[in-house]
Motif scaffolding. Structure first.
Motif, mmCIF file in Angstrom:
data_model
loop_
_atom_site.group_PDB
_atom_site.id
_atom_site.type_symbol
_atom_site.label_atom_id
_atom_site.label_comp_id
_atom_site.label_asym_id
_atom_site.label_seq_id
_atom_site.Cartn_x
_atom_site.Cartn_y
_atom_site.Cartn_z
ATOM 1 N N LEU A 94 0.674 -1.234 -0.126
ATOM 2 C CA LEU A 94 0.156 0.066 -0.078
ATOM 3 C C LEU A 94 0.915 1.134 0.034
ATOM 4 O O LEU A 94 0.347 2.181 -0.699
ATOM 5 C CB LEU A 94 -0.866 0.042 1.230
ATOM 6 N N ALA A 95 1.673 1.261 0.797
ATOM 7 C CA ALA A 95 2.982 2.352 0.762
ATOM 8 C C ALA A 95 3.449 2.591 -0.426
ATOM 9 O O ALA A 95 3.502 3.810 -0.952
ATOM 10 C CB ALA A 95 3.976 1.965 1.982
ATOM 11 N N LYS A 96 3.801 1.613 -1.494
ATOM 12 C CA LYS A 96 4.388 1.785 -2.674
ATOM 13 C C LYS A 96 3.188 2.113 -3.597
ATOM 14 O O LYS A 96 3.494 2.795 -4.634
ATOM 15 C CB LYS A 96 4.745 0.350 -3.287
ATOM 16 N N LEU A 130 -3.260 5.576 6.772
ATOM 17 C CA LEU A 130 -4.236 4.523 6.867
ATOM 18 C C LEU A 130 -5.142 4.702 8.002
ATOM 19 O O LEU A 130 -4.527 4.553 9.148
ATOM 20 C CB LEU A 130 -3.560 3.354 6.531
ATOM 21 N N ALA A 131 -6.397 4.723 7.908
ATOM 22 C CA ALA A 131 -7.120 4.877 8.971
ATOM 23 C C ALA A 131 -7.877 3.157 8.964
ATOM 24 O O ALA A 131 -8.116 2.895 8.182
ATOM 25 C CB ALA A 131 -8.458 5.867 8.788
ATOM 26 N N ILE A 132 -7.716 2.778 10.525
ATOM 27 C CA ILE A 132 -8.342 1.346 10.632
ATOM 28 C C ILE A 132 -9.590 1.868 11.368
ATOM 29 O O ILE A 132 -9.559 2.294 12.706
ATOM 30 C CB ILE A 132 -7.316 0.595 11.687
ATOM 31 N N LEU A 133 -10.812 1.053 10.838
ATOM 32 C CA LEU A 133 -11.985 1.335 11.365
ATOM 33 C C LEU A 133 -12.735 0.042 11.865
ATOM 34 O O LEU A 133 -13.708 -0.073 12.320
ATOM 35 C CB LEU A 133 -13.177 2.049 10.460
ATOM 36 N N GLY A 134 -11.638 -0.966 12.145
ATOM 37 C CA GLY A 134 -12.398 -2.066 12.898
ATOM 38 C C GLY A 134 -12.517 -3.145 11.917
ATOM 39 O O GLY A 134 -12.181 -2.988 10.702
#
Length: 227
Positions: free
Chosen positions: A147-149, A155-159
């Motif tokens: 994903l970084a590439k 990045l938001a983590i919502l569960g």
């Protein structure tokens, strides 16, 4: 060892007894308008949002950025109006008829080889990312490096709790925003922010409290993961 990955922020609302949903796992709509605005601001600050299949099944949609100022900030920052929405699921057993698939957003699927089969010939997901461990599980660490590439810096983590637990175990979480809401849900089987096998006190991730804000009857806690 991951050389580079997105900066990850967990954003969750929970009851005063630490539940993110009731024992029936109904959609958690107990947060106030202030909490929703807070969540939207964190989503607006992200390049992508990551959440599990159970979270998607519970709500059927994802929260998009609608605040004019937040949309303007994204535009001025050279970002698309909405962050990429990434569903992480081993089986990818999702109903293509839910409203999520009609929302005007970019959708990516992070899954296994088996989970990708149904969706490969369909158009709902712009990208299908397959990263597997030798045991056939999703390789989250390798996925985040990829994903970084792809340009995902935040990045938001919502569960849900299983996803957060697995990422904490792999030391892939940088900070947490937890909203404590004024109600008691109870229930032994009710989900919590962190599920999984749990940690012993000696191996438990340690946090540094950065902020405490009270808005109405809710408390907003901001933690940094200590390394």
């Amino acid at each position: 060892m991951i050389k580079y990955r997105p900066y990850t922020t967990v954003v969750l609302a929970m009851s005063a007894d630490g539940k993110i949903a009731d024992v029936m796992r109904s959609p958690a709509r107990f947060g106030s308008n202030s909490d929703k605005a807070h969540l939207e601001s964190k989503i607006a600050a992200a390049d992508a949002v990551l959440f599990g299949a159970d979270t998607l099944r519970a709500y059927g949609t994802t929260l998009t950025v609608t605040n004019p100022q937040l949309l303007q900030n994204r535009t001025q920052g050279g970002k698309p109006l909405q962050p990429v929405q990434i569903v992480i699921t081993h089986t990818a057993n999702l109903n293509p008829e839910i409203r999520f698939f009609q929302q005007s957003i970019k959708r990516w699927l992070l899954t296994t080889t088996t989970g990708a089969v149904f969706w490969h010939k369909r158009s709902e997901f712009e990208q299908i990312l397959v990263f597997e461990t030798e045991e056939g599980k999703i390789d989250i660490a390798a996925a985040l490096e990829h994903l970084a590439k792809l340009g995902v810096a935040r990045l938001a983590i919502l569960g849900g709790g299983e996803l957060v637990a697995s990422m904490l175990e792999l030391d892939l979480i940088d900070e947490l925003w937890l909203t404590i809401c004024p109600l008691i849900l109870g229930g032994t089987g009710a989900p919590t922010p962190v599920a999984g096998k749990g940690f012993s006190p000696k191996l438990a991730p340690q946090l540094k409290l950065l902020e405490v804000n009270t808005v109405g009857q809710e408390v907003f806690l901001h933690y940094q993961v200590v390394r």
